[in-house]
Write an enzyme that holds these catalytic residues in place. Structure first.
Site, short mmCIF file in Angstrom:
data_model
loop_
_atom_site.label_atom_id
_atom_site.label_comp_id
_atom_site.label_asym_id
_atom_site.label_seq_id
_atom_site.Cartn_x
_atom_site.Cartn_y
_atom_site.Cartn_z
N ALA A 32 -8.66 10.09 -12.90
CA ALA A 32 -9.65 11.01 -12.25
C ALA A 32 -10.48 10.17 -10.84
O ALA A 32 -11.44 10.71 -10.57
CB ALA A 32 -10.55 12.22 -13.09
N ASP A 98 -7.69 6.76 -22.17
CA ASP A 98 -7.05 5.93 -22.00
C ASP A 98 -5.87 5.87 -22.16
O ASP A 98 -4.96 6.26 -22.93
CB ASP A 98 -7.38 4.18 -22.06
N VAL A 99 -4.94 6.60 -20.93
CA VAL A 99 -3.89 7.65 -21.63
C VAL A 99 -2.40 6.55 -21.51
O VAL A 99 -1.82 6.37 -22.62
CB VAL A 99 -2.92 8.24 -20.46
N HIS A 260 9.29 10.00 1.93
CA HIS A 260 8.61 11.31 3.19
C HIS A 260 9.83 11.33 3.68
O HIS A 260 10.37 12.51 4.30
CB HIS A 260 7.50 10.70 3.60
C1 BG6 Z 1 1.63 8.05 1.00
C2 BG6 Z 1 1.77 6.20 1.65
O1 BG6 Z 1 2.66 8.67 0.84
O2 BG6 Z 1 1.47 8.79 2.55
C3 BG6 Z 1 0.28 6.14 1.93
O3 BG6 Z 1 1.82 6.00 0.52
C4 BG6 Z 1 0.44 6.73 3.72
O4 BG6 Z 1 0.70 4.89 2.97
C5 BG6 Z 1 0.47 8.49 3.77
O5 BG6 Z 1 -0.89 6.60 4.06
C6 BG6 Z 1 0.77 8.92 4.84
O6 BG6 Z 1 0.36 9.98 4.21
P1 BG6 Z 1 -0.25 11.71 5.43
O7 BG6 Z 1 -0.05 12.98 4.72
O8 BG6 Z 1 -1.16 10.79 6.15
O9 BG6 Z 1 0.89 11.11 6.77
#
Ligand code: BG6
Length: 504
Positions: A32, A98-99, A260
């Site tokens: 957190a 501490d998990v 992503h």
């Molecule tokens: C994260 C990465 O998943 O996505 C980061 O670990 C990156 O390095 C971020 O900056 C970018 O996310 P967004 O939503 O700002 O495009």
């Protein structure tokens, strides 16, 4: 999502005895005091709270190693929230634990039980693991050794199974992702595990679905006969900032491409799911991920570029001789009827000229009979701009006004800002709400994680070997010149940010 839509969604959920979706809930945020919790999770919870979208009976337990009292933690949090709100802060208790070392977890258990006793309810327990990936397996074991994976002790045979949220990266390669998957599945069922890729919570990303499957005109041309290639870009202007320790061990390929970018590719290329529900969507996504052609060791140096921005080595907590890439470009192909032979260029980088995430689909040029004498034909493009200035644009050729016949490219745009006057929820708001409601359709399955690593692992292997060159690039540019050479060799050029739309 509007409040009405959320309420509709809640009303469709089956009532569960003594708690469950939308019912009494206890959310534990492990980690957190970290960056993720501070910048994304608490602000998202706060927005949900201000929009009355959180369950009425709710306890948020902030947990981390740092020593804090409820009061001192709430004060820290108050600084980071956009507005002051005592009511929201009162929902949050702080527990120092501490998990990973199993310290004070018994107390966490008691704390939740106490809330259940006071409210005379059996809560839906949610464990948000905003902690370093290296300690995740240990943390899961420790939750389980305190029976926290089981849910509310009185009713746990009756449907209040705990839910666990984990953040990418899921492992660092296929092997570690499998091991993490096994560890999670030892204690939780797949329907209790929420693997977040926050890009899937972004409004425009979900609009790829609506755009493709809610409009009939695109389906007939969404294939290799009409599409020349696809460019998917996530560019950032920022560098590694305070995340050097994590980033230097990770690099752009694992940080962004593995999750992503591959998810964006999947949504662009997948077949239409039968139903709008988790299993159907996951099945179609997995079909695409499993049909991406794994690059051979010989192809990798030709189909990829890795770069590092100048000045990276001087950043905080970066090894002085680090070879970690801050820029990654890969060219992939999908082996199926629809996409055979069509390249998908996936690129990402830090300290580039600016922030933009987009998917650009370039259509083939057919050499229009009528206009071939006037000038080169202008290929059509579709730009799905995920951020900033979210929208979708179609590039067309139009006759330039005047007495001569000349074609000029023009953009037909749909921009969120001008088309809708409702604010867009942040990705984390939507995703956290979905966990509370028990909707997994925007979360990643273990099979998707593994299929993604199968594509990335061989590239990492070659990149770590002497066969691959790491090129330096200047901050504020669009990355290494080798990336231009790669696409030029295919007689193409980069379209983002040239095709930036919704410039308002
Ligand atoms: C994260 C990465 O998943 O996505 C980061 O670990 C990156 O390095 C971020 O900056 C970018 O996310 P967004 O939503 O700002 O495009």
């Amino acid at each position: 999502m509007s409040k009405t839509q959320v309420l509709e969604k809640i009303s469709k959920q089956p009532a569960s005895p003594g708690g469950g979706q939308g019912g009494p809930t206890a959310i534990v945020i492990a980690g957190a005091t970290g960056d993720l919790a501070r910048k994304r999770i608490f602000p998202a919870l706060f927005e949900l709270f201000t929009n009355n979208l959180l369950p009425q009976k709710l306890k948020i337990i902030a947990a981390a190693r740092t020593k804090h009292t409820d009061k001192s933690f709430r004060e820290v949090l108050n600084e980071t929230l956009s507005r002051k709100n005592e009511e929201f802060l009162k929902l949050i208790d702080y527990l120092s634990l501490d998990v990973a070392q199993n310290i004070n977890l018994a107390n966490l258990s008691k704390h939740i039980e106490q809330f259940e006793k006071i409210t005379n309810s059996c809560t839906q327990r949610i464990f948000y693991m905003a902690i370093a990936p290296t300690i995740l397996e240990k943390a899961v074991e420790n939750l389980a050794s305190n029976n926290l994976h089981l849910g509310c002790p009185i009713h746990h045979q009756q449907n209040t199974k705990s839910r666990i949220i984990i953040e990418k990266p899921y492992g660092t390669d296929l092997k570690s992702a499998q091991s993490l998957g096994q560890k999670l599945l030892q204690y939780f069922n797949e329907d209790q595990i929420y693997r977040i890729d926050h890009y899937l919570g972004k409004e425009t990303v979900q609009n790829i679905f609506a755009f493709r499957f809610g409009n009939d005109i695109f389906e007939p041309i969404w294939n290799k006969d009409f599409i020349d290639h696809v460019q998917i870009t996530t560019a950032e202007g920022i560098g590694v900032e305070k995340r050097g320790e994590f980033y230097d061990k990770t690099g752009a390929l694992r940080d962004i491409t593995q999750n992503h970018l591959l998810q964006l590719l999947t949504l662009t290329a997948m077949e239409e799911p039968e139903k709008f529900e988790t299993e159907s969507i996951r099945k179609k996504k997995l079909e695409i991920l499993s049909s991406i052609k794994e690059l051979t060791f010989d192809e990798i140096p030709k189909f990829s570029v890795r770069g590092q921005y100048e000045g990276y080595l001087a950043e905080e907590k970066i090894a002085s001789n680090s070879k970690t890439e801050t820029y990654a470009l890969i060219k992939l192909f999908i082996k199926n009827q629809r996409w055979q032979g069509i390249p998908f260029y996936l690129r990402t980088g830090k300290k580039l000229m600016g922030k933009v995430t987009s998917i650009i689909i370039q259509f083939k040029e057919s050499g229009h009979k009528l206009y071939k004498n006037f000038q080169d034909t202008i290929p059509n493009h579709i730009t799905i701009q995920i951020q900033p200035n979210e929208g979708i644009g179609i590039r067309l050729a139009a006759k330039k006004p005047g007495l001569t016949t000349q074609l000029e490219p023009v953009d037909m745009e749909f921009c969120y800002k001008t088309s809708f006057d409702t604010p867009q929820p942040d990705a984390y708001e939507r995703l956290i709400l979905d966990v509370i409601l028990g909707d997994q359709s925007l979360f990643i399955s273990q099979e998707e994680v593994e299929a993604s690593w199968k594509i990335i692992d061989p590239i990492e292997e070659v990149w770590q070997s002497s066969k691959s060159k790491l090129t330096l690039y200047k901050p504020g540019t669009w990355g290494p010149s080798q990336a231009d050479d790669l696409i030029k060799a295919d007689s193409r050029h980069w379209l983002a940010p040239l095709l930036t739309i919704c410039k308002i």
